[in-house]
Write a protein that holds these residues in place. Structure first.
Motif, PDB file in Angstrom:
ATOM      1  N   UNK A  11       1.021  -1.187  -0.133  1.00 25.98           N
ATOM      2  CA  UNK A  11       0.367  -0.011   0.156  1.00 25.98           C
ATOM      3  C   UNK A  11       0.727   0.923  -0.110  1.00 25.98           C
ATOM      4  N   UNK A  12       0.472   2.109  -0.776  1.00 25.15           N
ATOM      5  CA  UNK A  12       1.615   2.721  -0.329  1.00 25.15           C
ATOM      6  C   UNK A  12       0.554   4.511  -0.612  1.00 25.15           C
ATOM      7  N   UNK A  13       0.758   5.248   0.848  1.00 23.51           N
ATOM      8  CA  UNK A  13       0.024   6.252   0.495  1.00 23.51           C
ATOM      9  C   UNK A  13       0.519   7.795  -0.036  1.00 23.51           C
ATOM     10  N   UNK A  15      -0.634  10.855  -0.566  1.00 24.51           N
ATOM     11  CA  UNK A  15       0.094  11.828  -0.447  1.00 24.51           C
ATOM     12  C   UNK A  15       1.341  12.481   0.530  1.00 24.51           C
ATOM     13  N   UNK A  16       1.891  11.032   1.519  1.00 25.20           N
ATOM     14  CA  UNK A  16       3.231  11.324   1.326  1.00 25.20           C
ATOM     15  C   UNK A  16       4.415  10.004   1.230  1.00 25.20           C
ATOM     16  N   UNK A  17       4.390   8.962   0.356  1.00 25.43           N
ATOM     17  CA  UNK A  17       4.858   8.443  -0.709  1.00 25.43           C
ATOM     18  C   UNK A  17       5.082   7.206   0.706  1.00 25.43           C
ATOM     19  N   UNK A  18       5.002   7.363   1.470  1.00 21.23           N
ATOM     20  CA  UNK A  18       5.097   6.421   2.238  1.00 21.23           C
ATOM     21  C   UNK A  18       4.521   5.197   1.551  1.00 21.23           C
ATOM     22  N   UNK A  19       5.633   3.764   2.291  1.00 18.40           N
ATOM     23  CA  UNK A  19       5.317   2.342   1.481  1.00 18.40           C
ATOM     24  C   UNK A  19       4.541   1.466   2.686  1.00 18.40           C
ATOM     25  N   UNK A  20       3.450   0.889   2.156  1.00 22.21           N
ATOM     26  CA  UNK A  20       3.768  -0.202   3.542  1.00 22.21           C
ATOM     27  C   UNK A  20       3.631  -1.256   2.574  1.00 22.21           C
ATOM     28  N   UNK A  21       3.931  -2.599   3.214  1.00 20.93           N
ATOM     29  CA  UNK A  21       4.766  -4.273   2.653  1.00 20.93           C
ATOM     30  C   UNK A  21       4.482  -5.090   3.705  1.00 20.93           C
ATOM     31  N   UNK A  22       3.616  -5.978   3.404  1.00 26.43           N
ATOM     32  CA  UNK A  22       3.561  -7.267   4.605  1.00 26.43           C
ATOM     33  C   UNK A  22       3.667  -9.059   3.229  1.00 26.43           C
ATOM     34  N   UNK A  23       4.107  -9.222   4.418  1.00 32.02           N
ATOM     35  CA  UNK A  23       4.524 -10.912   3.259  1.00 32.02           C
ATOM     36  C   UNK A  23       4.138 -11.996   4.207  1.00 32.02           C
ATOM     37  N   UNK A  24       3.419 -12.910   4.559  1.00 27.50           N
ATOM     38  CA  UNK A  24       2.865 -13.640   5.230  1.00 27.50           C
ATOM     39  C   UNK A  24       4.245 -14.313   5.423  1.00 27.50           C
ATOM     40  N   UNK A  25       4.601 -14.254   7.514  1.00 32.78           N
ATOM     41  CA  UNK A  25       5.136 -15.092   8.116  1.00 32.78           C
ATOM     42  C   UNK A  25       6.499 -14.084   7.803  1.00 32.78           C
ATOM     43  N   UNK A  28       5.028  -6.938   8.693  1.00 33.14           N
ATOM     44  CA  UNK A  28       5.242  -5.364   7.717  1.00 33.14           C
ATOM     45  C   UNK A  28       5.980  -4.484   8.207  1.00 33.14           C
ATOM     46  N   UNK A  29       6.119  -3.754   6.664  1.00 34.12           N
ATOM     47  CA  UNK A  29       6.905  -3.485   6.679  1.00 34.12           C
ATOM     48  C   UNK A  29       6.740  -1.476   6.477  1.00 34.12           C
ATOM     49  N   UNK A  30       7.401  -0.339   7.308  1.00 30.24           N
ATOM     50  CA  UNK A  30       6.904   0.524   6.383  1.00 30.24           C
ATOM     51  C   UNK A  30       8.129   1.303   5.857  1.00 30.24           C
ATOM     52  N   UNK A  69      -5.038   1.962   3.800  1.00 31.68           N
ATOM     53  CA  UNK A  69      -4.884   3.090   4.718  1.00 31.68           C
ATOM     54  C   UNK A  69      -4.799   2.749   6.432  1.00 31.68           C
ATOM     55  N   UNK A  70      -5.534   3.073   6.074  1.00 25.66           N
ATOM     56  CA  UNK A  70      -6.153   2.865   8.257  1.00 25.66           C
ATOM     57  C   UNK A  70      -5.616   1.925   8.091  1.00 25.66           C
ATOM     58  N   UNK A  71      -5.682   0.742   7.841  1.00 23.06           N
ATOM     59  CA  UNK A  71      -5.359  -0.884   7.541  1.00 23.06           C
ATOM     60  C   UNK A  71      -4.244  -1.013   8.599  1.00 23.06           C
ATOM     61  N   UNK A  72      -3.722  -0.427   7.515  1.00 30.58           N
ATOM     62  CA  UNK A  72      -1.868  -0.389   7.191  1.00 30.58           C
ATOM     63  C   UNK A  72      -1.150   0.928   8.657  1.00 30.58           C
ATOM     64  N   UNK A  73      -2.465   2.263   9.232  1.00 24.00           N
ATOM     65  CA  UNK A  73      -2.173   2.528  10.214  1.00 24.00           C
ATOM     66  C   UNK A  73      -2.173   2.126  11.747  1.00 24.00           C
ATOM     67  N   UNK A  74      -2.802   0.654  11.923  1.00 18.62           N
ATOM     68  CA  UNK A  74      -3.499  -0.181  12.914  1.00 18.62           C
ATOM     69  C   UNK A  74      -2.210  -0.772  12.521  1.00 18.62           C
ATOM     70  N   UNK A  75      -1.358  -1.609  11.810  1.00 17.98           N
ATOM     71  CA  UNK A  75      -0.715  -2.088  12.008  1.00 17.98           C
ATOM     72  C   UNK A  75       0.660  -1.508  12.275  1.00 17.98           C
ATOM     73  N   UNK A  76       1.035   0.078  11.701  1.00 13.68           N
ATOM     74  CA  UNK A  76       1.440   0.828  12.588  1.00 13.68           C
ATOM     75  C   UNK A  76       2.245   1.519  13.949  1.00 13.68           C
ATOM     76  N   UNK A  77       0.858   0.931  14.479  1.00 13.47           N
ATOM     77  CA  UNK A  77       0.663   1.415  15.762  1.00 13.47           C
ATOM     78  C   UNK A  77       0.173   3.319  15.829  1.00 13.47           C
ATOM     79  N   UNK A  78      -0.426   3.363  14.925  1.00 15.92           N
ATOM     80  CA  UNK A  78      -0.953   4.348  14.291  1.00 15.92           C
ATOM     81  C   UNK A  78      -1.443   4.724  14.829  1.00 15.92           C
TER      82      UNK A  78
END
Length: 95
Positions: A11-13, A15-25, A28-30, A69-78
């Motif tokens: 997922x890419x935000x 507005x900011x260019x922030x990239x969230x990625x995840x792979x099973x097992x 997740x990363x920002x 993006x909201x789901x990514x914010x949960x994964x990121x703790x925001x």
């Protein structure tokens, strides 16, 4: 996708260019750095996001932003919690 199973996501935000990625097992990363949820379990102390837009308002189609993006914010703790109202216009899709 591996068969019918989703095994990775990006997922890419825009507005900011922030990239969230995840792979099973693999977690997740920002922007390449590992992320984790806040660990907050007390709803009274949680930051909550929600979607409640209905799919149709008096003949006017509502196309809300992607919930990804909201789901990514949960994964990121925001955000601690993200919920979707029962009659929301959001739908699951994959490519």
């Amino acid at each position: 996708m591996s068969g019918e199973e989703l095994v990775a996501a990006l997922v890419m935000n825009q507005a900011t260019g922030t990239i969230y990625e995840a792979e099973k097992g693999s977690g997740a990363r920002r922007d390449g750095s590992p992320i984790a949820p806040s660990g907050q379990f007390d709803i009274a102390n949680s930051i909550v996001g929600s979607s409640g837009y209905p799919p149709d308002l008096g003949g006017h189609r509502i196309d809300p932003w992607a919930a990804s993006l909201e789901i990514c914010l949960v994964a990121d703790g925001a955000l601690d919690v993200y919920g979707v109202a029962q009659h929301s216009g959001l739908n699951i899709w994959t490519t």
